[in-house]
Scaffold this motif. Structure first.
Motif, PDB file in Angstrom:
ATOM      1  N   CYS A 174       1.672   2.766  -2.439  1.00 42.73           N
ATOM      2  CA  CYS A 174       1.499   3.597  -3.616  1.00 42.73           C
ATOM      3  C   CYS A 174       0.226   4.258  -3.519  1.00 42.73           C
ATOM      4  CB  CYS A 174       1.330   2.644  -4.806  1.00 42.73           C
ATOM      5  SG  CYS A 174       2.934   2.537  -5.467  1.00 42.73           S
ATOM      6  N   GLU A 175      -0.537   3.944  -2.357  1.00 44.50           N
ATOM      7  CA  GLU A 175      -1.990   4.406  -2.238  1.00 44.50           C
ATOM      8  C   GLU A 175      -2.268   6.061  -2.619  1.00 44.50           C
ATOM      9  OE1 GLU A 175      -3.645   3.430   1.418  1.00 44.50           O
ATOM     10  OE2 GLU A 175      -1.822   4.660   2.750  1.00 44.50           O
ATOM     11  N   GLY A 176      -1.190   6.898  -2.552  1.00 42.50           N
ATOM     12  CA  GLY A 176      -1.422   8.261  -2.587  1.00 42.50           C
ATOM     13  C   GLY A 176      -1.121   8.647  -4.265  1.00 42.50           C
ATOM     14  N   LEU A 206      -5.883  11.168   2.346  1.00 41.17           N
ATOM     15  CA  LEU A 206      -6.589  10.604   1.495  1.00 41.17           C
ATOM     16  C   LEU A 206      -8.014  10.165   1.815  1.00 41.17           C
ATOM     17  CD1 LEU A 206      -4.226   7.882  -0.275  1.00 41.17           C
ATOM     18  CD2 LEU A 206      -5.095  10.016  -0.955  1.00 41.17           C
ATOM     19  N   GLN A 219       2.367  12.400   1.442  1.00 43.94           N
ATOM     20  CA  GLN A 219       1.212  12.193   0.948  1.00 43.94           C
ATOM     21  C   GLN A 219       0.319  13.061   1.662  1.00 43.94           C
ATOM     22  OE1 GLN A 219       0.535   8.009   0.244  1.00 43.94           O
ATOM     23  NE2 GLN A 219      -1.086   7.910   1.662  1.00 43.94           N
ATOM     24  N   PRO A 220      -0.571  13.505   0.823  1.00 41.74           N
ATOM     25  CA  PRO A 220      -1.785  14.312   1.410  1.00 41.74           C
ATOM     26  C   PRO A 220      -2.840  13.320   2.089  1.00 41.74           C
ATOM     27  CG  PRO A 220      -1.976  14.441  -1.044  1.00 41.74           C
ATOM     28  CD  PRO A 220      -0.730  13.803  -0.810  1.00 41.74           C
ATOM     29  N   ARG A 252       8.659   4.122   4.795  1.00 44.33           N
ATOM     30  CA  ARG A 252       7.648   4.899   4.299  1.00 44.33           C
ATOM     31  C   ARG A 252       7.282   6.336   4.990  1.00 44.33           C
ATOM     32  NH1 ARG A 252       1.368   2.709   4.373  1.00 44.33           N
ATOM     33  NH2 ARG A 252       0.794   4.149   2.529  1.00 44.33           N
ATOM     34  N   MET A 262      -4.332  -6.444   7.986  1.00 42.81           N
ATOM     35  CA  MET A 262      -4.071  -6.021   6.747  1.00 42.81           C
ATOM     36  C   MET A 262      -3.967  -7.649   5.975  1.00 42.81           C
ATOM     37  SD  MET A 262      -2.933  -2.852   5.705  1.00 42.81           S
ATOM     38  CE  MET A 262      -1.375  -3.118   4.675  1.00 42.81           C
ATOM     39  N   ARG A 273       0.883  -1.365  -0.040  1.00 40.48           N
ATOM     40  CA  ARG A 273      -0.115   0.055  -0.127  1.00 40.48           C
ATOM     41  C   ARG A 273       0.759   1.351  -0.006  1.00 40.48           C
ATOM     42  NH1 ARG A 273      -5.429  -1.315   3.607  1.00 40.48           N
ATOM     43  NH2 ARG A 273      -6.007  -3.165   2.139  1.00 40.48           N
ATOM     44  N   ARG A 290       5.467  -8.722   6.822  1.00 44.04           N
ATOM     45  CA  ARG A 290       4.892  -8.642   8.316  1.00 44.04           C
ATOM     46  C   ARG A 290       3.599  -9.350   8.540  1.00 44.04           C
ATOM     47  NH1 ARG A 290       2.758  -5.198   5.364  1.00 44.04           N
ATOM     48  NH2 ARG A 290       1.263  -3.534   5.837  1.00 44.04           N
ATOM     49  N   LEU A 293       4.924  10.279  -0.332  1.00 44.30           N
ATOM     50  CA  LEU A 293       4.093   9.869  -1.461  1.00 44.30           C
ATOM     51  C   LEU A 293       4.771   8.890  -2.292  1.00 44.30           C
ATOM     52  CD1 LEU A 293       1.548  10.464  -3.194  1.00 44.30           C
ATOM     53  CD2 LEU A 293       2.575  12.121  -4.418  1.00 44.30           C
ATOM     54  N   GLY A 294       4.179   7.760  -2.293  1.00 46.10           N
ATOM     55  CA  GLY A 294       4.766   6.681  -3.223  1.00 46.10           C
ATOM     56  C   GLY A 294       5.958   5.844  -2.272  1.00 46.10           C
ATOM     57  N   GLY A 295       6.071   6.099  -1.071  1.00 47.81           N
ATOM     58  CA  GLY A 295       6.855   5.147  -0.458  1.00 47.81           C
ATOM     59  C   GLY A 295       8.462   5.579  -0.569  1.00 47.81           C
TER      60      GLY A 295
END
Lengths: 367, 463
Positions: free
Chosen positions: A23-25, B113, B110-111, B49, B315, A21, B258, B127-129
């Protein structure tokens, strides 16, 4: 197990992505994926058509090749997307057209139509074809307006019917409840998202093309192409209204609305497809669905031919070249219409439907 | 043939790139030597992240203020006081500015969501890791004129009396070469991928460890520095270890291996015996202790066992759970003794007391009369199919490092500071993080000390 090997692979990737996840943004695909834990064929086709192939998730993924998890979402979804066009084609027997080389189909169709129209005119009076015709009604000396209107209406209506039936089948497969209608808010949201190509932006920096330096070129060329197409369509629509409502016959002077719209659109349909073609030639091969090269290039060439012949006709309409150019232009447009349901054109409709579905899901989730 | 730079940065992750960019912006010529090939560049940053930074107010990416004081208290709790207070407070103060500085280097946050991701109050998400973050830093560094070499294995460091002179580098194409520089920034990570080194402290058990990150974190630079007189910091037996899926690859399985399902079931060892209170504490503490717990079990293997009622509570996982219609069938698939597992589950079920389940708080669902107890979230395991994840210790990073001061300058064994050697990132994280972990701190250490190290290295070189 899914219907096809590529859907099996798409399912595997969505399982990997759903447990990561990161990439979720980046775009709509991943939030849409997160709303699910298992993926039907319809779900995967929905996600495939939601993907704009910006490539960001590939460049950002810690598991893309050469990592052993071998995660390549843009390419996998590109193949799944192309296969979905055939899967929902109407009538079903014509889905084989997607398997053929799109470039050949389009060019053969365009040339045969041009030949057909040339022949049609030549049979009546050879001197007409190469004569100089000016003033209102000049075009119709070559082909009577009614014949032109009948031929093109038939082609256009058939294309609309085939496209509606295809999109309907797609919508039924990706949406629930079955046959459910889209609400106004979701439609508006999808129009905005499609209109600005919101998800062809790599999360904000642009699209990944030949390397890992993102740019907005592909978005610009896509805008030129699609808005060019819409302007040309508007030009034709206005001209039709002129003809039937006002009794004004083409050709119109250069400053008149149909010509202005058509000229702007024609420029877009020349610059845009060239840009898209160059981008496609240069794009990193690991992001591309090379099997479907023909279909993509075929559509690009059809749009380019439509724009180029249209502008050539405008420039040379008061010379002896008008006749052959009109035939070519009409041939290109006719071929564009009849191949629409069986080529890359459908991507716009499926993508739009997927965006509507996504907007709907987001609205449902937030209430 | 050698070449000479103002600043040589060894390493290619977040800390290294922040150092390289800061040094270049400080006017220095900079070379980055990354030991990994381009795809694997960036060490463990590839798999990260988010970053934990202090800030005084909510922003569009953070839901509320996180004061310096609160950050310091959190750090004190996770490290149990094993931290250099002066350095730690300095880092926390600098972290406020890093939130913006890192954006100026091209990294995007990342804004919000909405939906499934709840943005944190304390941590900002890339954003995108992590790989997206790295890509942005590399693009910026290259645009500024930082030279980067991949597959560049440093085989030796020439250090005289605490002074760096040159590095010997083995390149795939032109072989061994010597590179001189006025200043050195060492940002080459820890030694978690060096199983032999891990074995020195963990014994044969280390053979059964899985390494969550890159296979290139072998600690060779750290070892050279310690051998050449740099003062060490941190406990070599300390490493960040979580329980990850036993089916994960030996290296680089990253985040997706994980398991956060411990709280919903029980954990047994290869003898089908429970060995620790699965309901002791809430995320993330419960998550970080299980690597060590499993490492202490025979053959370093354990099984998280739960039933079909809870599968959607955590998850989605990369590897599907192993399933059995009966406990005995499940035991068979796990090669556990069926009778022993049946008895363990029956004993557990009998000890469960009624309560109101809520996994977001320390609820009142608990056991009575068994050892070890499950003090929260205890519910009977009784609805087939019965499910299990096999888990092993997954090593994320190590704590042994080089001692530094507030300028990120390395300290030598005799107590003096090095004239021209600086360290940033995991290789010096032990200064701040003696043990324990809180999400995003690794990246804070990397960015803050990377920027300082780069700035100071450039200042030294340009003097």
């Amino acid at each position: 197990m899914h219907g096809t090997r590529i859907l099996d692979e798409a399912d595997r990737l969505m399982t990997v992505c759903n447990s990561c996840r990161y990439c979720e943004g980046l775009c709509a695909v991943f939030p849409a994926m997160e709303m699910r834990r298992a993926f039907s064929d319809g779900d995967l086709n929905y996600l495939a058509n939601l993907c704009h192939a910006c490539g960001a998730c590939y460049v950002d993924c810690q598991f893309s090749p050469p990592h052993e998890f071998n995660v390549n979402v843009p390419k996998t979804l590109a193949i799944a997307r192309a296969e979905s066009y055939a899967a929902y084609a109407w009538p079903r027997v014509l889905s084989v057209t997607f398997a053929r080389n799109g470039l050949v189909i389009s060019i053969v169709a365009a040339l045969s139509m041009a030949a057909f129209i040339l022949g049609f005119v030549a049979l009546t009076d050879r001197s007409v074809l190469f004569g100089v015709h000016t003033g209102p009604g000049a075009f119709y000396k070559l082909m009577p307006h009614n014949a032109m209107a009948a031929l093109f209406s038939a082609a256009f209506l058939y294309a609309i019917l085939a496209l509606v039936m295809s999109v309907r089948a797609f919508w039924r497969d990706i949406g629930d409840p079955i046959g459910g209608r889209a609400d106004g808010g979701s439609l508006l949201q999808a129009i905005r998202d499609a209109g600005e190509l919101r998800y062809l932006h790599g999360g904000g920096v642009g699209c990944y093309n030949e390397d890992d330096r993102p740019t907005d070129r592909r978005k610009l060329h896509h805008h030129l192409t699609s808005y060019g197409f819409l302007l040309c369509f508007a030009a034709t629509s206005v001209a039709t209204l002129y003809h039937y409502l006002l009794g004004r016959e083409a050709p119109y002077p250069w400053w008149d609305l149909p010509v202005v719209l058509g000229t702007l659109g024609g420029v877009g349909l020349i610059a845009g497809p060239i840009g898209l073609f160059v981008a496609k030639m240069r794009r990193a091969p690991e992001l591309l669905d090379q099997e479907r090269y023909g279909m993509d290039v075929g559509f690009i060439v059809m749009l380019f031919l439509t724009g180029a012949t249209g502008l050539a006709l405008l420039l040379l309409r008061e010379t002896a070249a008008m006749g052959p150019l009109l035939a070519l232009h009409l041939g290109a447009v006719f071929a564009l219409f009849i191949t629409m349901p069986y080529g890359k054109f459908v991507h716009g409709l499926y993508r739009f439907a997927a965006l509507v579905r996504y907007a709907q899901e987001r609205r449902t989730e937030s209430t | 043939m050698g070449s000479k730079y103002d600043v040589l940065v060894i390493g290619g992750g977040n800390a290294a790139l922040c150092a390289a960019i800061a040094a270049r912006r400080g006017g220095a010529s900079v070379l980055v030597l990354e030991g990994a090939p381009k795809f694997y560049r960036g060490g463990n940053t590839r798999h990260t992240r988010n970053m934990r930074c202090a800030h005084d107010a909510a922003t569009e990416i953070l839901t509320g203020p996180y004061t310096e004081d609160e950050f310091w208290k959190d750090l004190l709790v996770v490290t149990g006081g094993q931290t250099d207070e002066e350095l730690a407070r300095h880092m926390i103060r600098e972290s406020k500015d890093i939130l913006n500085w890192i954006v100026e280097q091209g990294v995007r946050w990342q804004p919000s969501l909405g939906g499934t991701l709840s943005l944190g109050r304390t941590n900002s998400f890339f954003l995108g890791g992590g790989r997206a973050m790295l890509n942005a830093l590399y693009l910026t560094a290259e645009r500024l004129g930082v030279a980067v070499e991949y597959d560049a294995e440093v085989t030796d460091l020439v250090i005289e009396d605490g002074m760096f002179l040159a590095a010997r580098v083995k390149r795939p194409i032109d072989g061994e070469t010597e590179i001189r520089a006025i200043s050195l920034v060492a940002a080459a990570g820890g030694f978690e991928a060096n199983i032999e080194w891990l074995k020195e402290h963990w014994g044969e058990a280390a053979d059964n460890f899985l390494i969550r990150g890159t296979p290139y974190n072998r600690g060779s630079i750290l070892k050279m520095l310690l051998e050449r007189g740099v003062q060490e910091v941190g406990d070599p037996t300390q490493c960040h270890a979580v329980a990850i899926d036993a089916r994960a690859p030996k290296f680089d399985g990253g985040i997706i291996t994980r398991h956060d399902s411990v709280v919903f079931g029980i954990v047994v060892n290869k003898h089908a015996q429970r060995f620790y209170d699965e309901g002791e504490d809430i995320w993330p503490k419960r998550y970080a202790i299980w690597g060590r717990l499993v490492a202490a079990q025979p053959d370093q293997i354990a099984y998280i066992i739960f039933d079909s009622t809870v599968v959607t509570s955590f998850m989605p996982t990369l590897f599907p759970p192993i399933a059995g219609r009966t406990v005995a069938e499940l035991a068979g698939k796990l090669t556990l003794d069926p009778a022993a597992l049946e008895r363990t589950i029956a004993d557990f079920n009998a000890a469960v007391r009624p309560g109101t389940f809520d996994h977001t708080i320390l609820d009142d669902c608990r056991t009575e009369g068994i050892t070890p107890p499950k003090t929260h979230w205890a519910r009977r395991i009784e609805t087939p199919p019965y499910l299990a994840y096999p888990v092993r210790p997954g090593i994320t990073f190590t704590y042994l490092g080089t001692r530094v001061n507030k300028e990120a300058r390395m300290l030598m064994k005799d107590g003096r500071s090095s004239a021209n050697m600086f360290a940033a990132g995991e290789i010096m994280a032990g200064n701040v993080l003696g043990k324990g972990y809180a999400a995003g701190i690794g990246m804070t250490i990397g960015s803050v000390f990377g920027r300082i190290a780069g700035r100071e290295a450039a200042k030294h070189a340009r003097n």
